[in-house]
Scaffold this motif. Structure first.
Motif, mmCIF file in Angstrom:
data_model
loop_
_atom_site.group_PDB
_atom_site.id
_atom_site.type_symbol
_atom_site.label_atom_id
_atom_site.label_comp_id
_atom_site.label_asym_id
_atom_site.label_seq_id
_atom_site.Cartn_x
_atom_site.Cartn_y
_atom_site.Cartn_z
ATOM 1 N N PRO A 129 0.807 -1.222 0.000
ATOM 2 C CA PRO A 129 0.000 0.000 0.000
ATOM 3 C C PRO A 129 0.843 1.276 0.000
ATOM 4 O O PRO A 129 0.490 2.248 -0.683
ATOM 5 N N ALA A 130 1.951 1.277 0.724
ATOM 6 C CA ALA A 130 2.819 2.458 0.748
ATOM 7 C C ALA A 130 3.428 2.713 -0.626
ATOM 8 O O ALA A 130 3.528 3.861 -1.079
ATOM 9 N N GLU A 131 3.841 1.637 -1.311
ATOM 10 C CA GLU A 131 4.387 1.786 -2.663
ATOM 11 C C GLU A 131 3.314 2.255 -3.638
ATOM 12 O O GLU A 131 3.552 3.114 -4.491
ATOM 13 N N GLY A 132 2.124 1.686 -3.506
ATOM 14 C CA GLY A 132 1.031 2.080 -4.383
ATOM 15 C C GLY A 132 0.617 3.526 -4.198
ATOM 16 O O GLY A 132 0.176 4.189 -5.144
ATOM 17 N N ALA A 133 0.777 4.019 -2.979
ATOM 18 C CA ALA A 133 0.371 5.399 -2.664
ATOM 19 C C ALA A 133 1.387 6.432 -3.131
ATOM 20 O O ALA A 133 1.063 7.627 -3.226
ATOM 21 N N SER A 134 2.608 6.013 -3.429
ATOM 22 C CA SER A 134 3.706 6.963 -3.657
ATOM 23 C C SER A 134 3.453 7.937 -4.806
ATOM 24 O O SER A 134 3.747 9.135 -4.699
ATOM 25 N N THR A 135 2.893 7.474 -5.910
ATOM 26 C CA THR A 135 2.680 8.364 -7.053
ATOM 27 C C THR A 135 1.585 9.391 -6.755
ATOM 28 O O THR A 135 1.678 10.549 -7.180
ATOM 29 N N ALA A 136 0.560 8.999 -6.019
ATOM 30 C CA ALA A 136 -0.499 9.948 -5.641
ATOM 31 C C ALA A 136 0.063 11.024 -4.714
ATOM 32 O O ALA A 136 -0.277 12.213 -4.841
ATOM 33 N N ILE A 137 0.914 10.630 -3.782
ATOM 34 C CA ILE A 137 1.550 11.594 -2.876
ATOM 35 C C ILE A 137 2.426 12.549 -3.675
ATOM 36 O O ILE A 137 2.420 13.769 -3.455
ATOM 37 N N TYR A 138 3.154 11.999 -4.624
ATOM 38 C CA TYR A 138 4.008 12.803 -5.509
ATOM 39 C C TYR A 138 3.168 13.824 -6.275
ATOM 40 O O TYR A 138 3.517 15.006 -6.351
ATOM 41 N N ALA A 139 2.044 13.381 -6.822
ATOM 42 C CA ALA A 139 1.171 14.282 -7.579
ATOM 43 C C ALA A 139 0.599 15.378 -6.692
ATOM 44 O O ALA A 139 0.334 16.495 -7.155
ATOM 45 N N ALA A 140 0.418 15.078 -5.416
ATOM 46 C CA ALA A 140 -0.184 16.038 -4.489
ATOM 47 C C ALA A 140 0.787 17.082 -3.979
ATOM 48 O O ALA A 140 0.369 18.191 -3.621
ATOM 49 N N ALA A 141 2.090 16.762 -3.959
ATOM 50 C CA ALA A 141 3.014 17.650 -3.249
ATOM 51 C C ALA A 141 4.318 17.995 -3.963
ATOM 52 O O ALA A 141 5.048 18.882 -3.498
ATOM 53 N N ALA A 142 4.643 17.358 -5.068
ATOM 54 C CA ALA A 142 5.935 17.597 -5.719
ATOM 55 C C ALA A 142 6.016 18.993 -6.341
ATOM 56 O O ALA A 142 5.103 19.408 -7.067
ATOM 57 N N SER A 143 7.096 19.700 -6.075
ATOM 58 C CA SER A 143 7.280 21.046 -6.618
ATOM 59 C C SER A 143 7.358 21.035 -8.138
ATOM 60 O O SER A 143 6.864 21.964 -8.799
ATOM 61 N N GLU A 144 7.946 19.990 -8.718
ATOM 62 C CA GLU A 144 8.127 19.944 -10.170
ATOM 63 C C GLU A 144 6.821 19.761 -10.937
ATOM 64 O O GLU A 144 6.792 19.928 -12.162
ATOM 65 N N LEU A 145 5.756 19.451 -10.232
ATOM 66 C CA LEU A 145 4.456 19.321 -10.888
ATOM 67 C C LEU A 145 3.593 20.574 -10.706
ATOM 68 O O LEU A 145 2.427 20.578 -11.085
ATOM 69 N N GLU A 146 4.173 21.628 -10.152
ATOM 70 C CA GLU A 146 3.424 22.867 -9.979
ATOM 71 C C GLU A 146 2.910 23.389 -11.325
ATOM 72 O O GLU A 146 3.683 23.550 -12.271
ATOM 73 N N GLY A 147 1.617 23.621 -11.401
ATOM 74 C CA GLY A 147 1.004 24.171 -12.608
ATOM 75 C C GLY A 147 0.824 23.182 -13.739
ATOM 76 O O GLY A 147 0.322 23.542 -14.800
ATOM 77 N N ILE A 148 1.214 21.921 -13.526
ATOM 78 C CA ILE A 148 1.134 20.918 -14.586
ATOM 79 C C ILE A 148 -0.074 20.014 -14.340
ATOM 80 O O ILE A 148 -0.239 19.454 -13.258
ATOM 81 N N GLY A 149 -0.910 19.875 -15.343
ATOM 82 C CA GLY A 149 -2.103 19.043 -15.213
ATOM 83 C C GLY A 149 -2.328 18.186 -16.433
ATOM 84 O O GLY A 149 -1.531 18.158 -17.357
ATOM 85 N N ARG A 150 -3.438 17.474 -16.397
ATOM 86 C CA ARG A 150 -3.858 16.580 -17.498
ATOM 87 C C ARG A 150 -2.878 15.429 -17.732
ATOM 88 O O ARG A 150 -2.721 14.937 -18.840
#
Length: 325
Positions: free
Chosen positions: A267-288
């Motif tokens: 579950p922790a491994e499966g959750a990692s990409t969602a956490i990344y999408a929620a908080a990573a600075s490099e994804l600021e302003g990036i969608g779709r």
């Protein structure tokens, strides 16, 4: 006869997609989260946050000093909050009752949340069910479609105003939607979204995950068209060893047990990409984006069909009686 063939085709598509994912996971390591910035002052809602990936997402966001609201219908919500509070001192985490199989409950949840006067910087649509027997929601929708998709469709739209007010250029609010590789085998019939003509649990689950992708892409286009500071990304967590797989059919359930620890993600491994999408600075302003194992990936060809996206959006608004969207 057609009902049986529909079931068999849905079954084959779903399990072929599963085999492909397992082969990938066998030869590729799970995405490792980078160091993420602290999220002081930010507020997140995580649906289905009491167990499995939802719990790991909630727990990690709390560790980043985010105020997390866990939306769930389980009685264990309060005990999960206490557990997280004991692990992280001075944490801000709370439980609010939310039954996504009831549109009335979704509306009540949003009313209670807005009454708190809190901002909303991250909405993670994580809750879901898989391969349950044919059942209906409170309003009579097929359960996979109603809970996995329509409940989140209404929740997201009702919270959009708060998300827009909470975001700003350079610090957008974020919507993260949990889909699945099963969407590749999904078929969407706007004439029979509720599976009344020929029901298949496998087909219904795949359709709900395809619908979430179509929704996410269309929502992002609408937000960008208005210049709203909100991004929408969809995540495929891979095959994860959670209670979702408890409803596999007999032979598949027996085959899963000895291989789950070896081939499935935790579950922790499966959750990692969602956490990344929620908080990573490099994804600021990036969608779709459709993110798998921490990387941008192409979703199915049909998920990019803009006419189908628009038609599903219109039909969904009618089904949940959403007048302004």
């Amino acid at each position: 006869m057609w009902r049986f063939l529909h079931f068999i085709l849905g079954f084959i598509r779903l399990y072929l997609d599963g085999v492909k994912v397992l082969i990938y996971q066998l030869f590729n390591e799970s995405f490792t989260l980078p160091d993420l910035p602290k999220q002081n002052g930010k507020v997140a809602i995580v649906t289905g946050g009491t167990r499995g990936m939802g719990y790991e997402i909630s727990r990690h966001l709390v560790s980043l000093r985010m105020h997390v609201v866990i939306g769930n219908e389980e009685d264990e919500g309060l005990s999960v909050v206490k557990k997280i509070q004991e692990e992280f001192s001075q944490s801000k985490v709370e439980f609010m009752y939310l039954d996504l199989a009831s549109l009335t409950s979704v509306r009540q949840f949003v009313q209670r949340y807005k009454a708190k006067g809190l901002p909303l910087h991250v909405l993670i649509n994580n809750a879901g069910i898989m391969l349950v027997s044919e059942r209906r929601t409170e309003e009579g929708f097929e359960l996979h479609f109603g809970l996995n998709y329509l409940g989140h469709f209404l929740l997201t739209n009702l919270l959009l105003g708060v998300l827009k007010k909470s975001g700003k250029p350079g610090k957008c609010s974020r919507i993260v939607i949990m889909s699945s590789a099963t969407h590749y085998g999904g078929r969407l019939s706007l004439e029979d979204l509720q599976g009344r003509k020929c029901y298949s649990a496998h087909g219904a689950y795949a359709q709900s995950k395809l619908a979430l992708l179509l929704f996410s892409y269309h929502l992002q286009d609408k937000l960008w068209a208005k210049g709203d500071p909100v991004t929408v990304n969809t995540v495929d967590p891979g095959m994860v060893d959670t209670a979702l797989y408890d409803n596999l059919c007999g032979p598949a359930q027996l085959a899963k047990r000895p291989f789950a620890k070896l081939l499935f993600r935790t579950p922790a491994e499966g959750a990692s990409t969602a956490i990344y999408a929620a908080a990573a600075s490099e994804l600021e302003g990036i969608g779709r984006l459709y993110l798998y194992n921490g990387r941008k990936t192409e979703s199915s060809a049909i998920s990019y069909d803009e006419q189908l996206q628009a038609r599903l959006w219109k039909e969904s608004c009618a089904l949940v009686v959403l007048l302004k969207a």
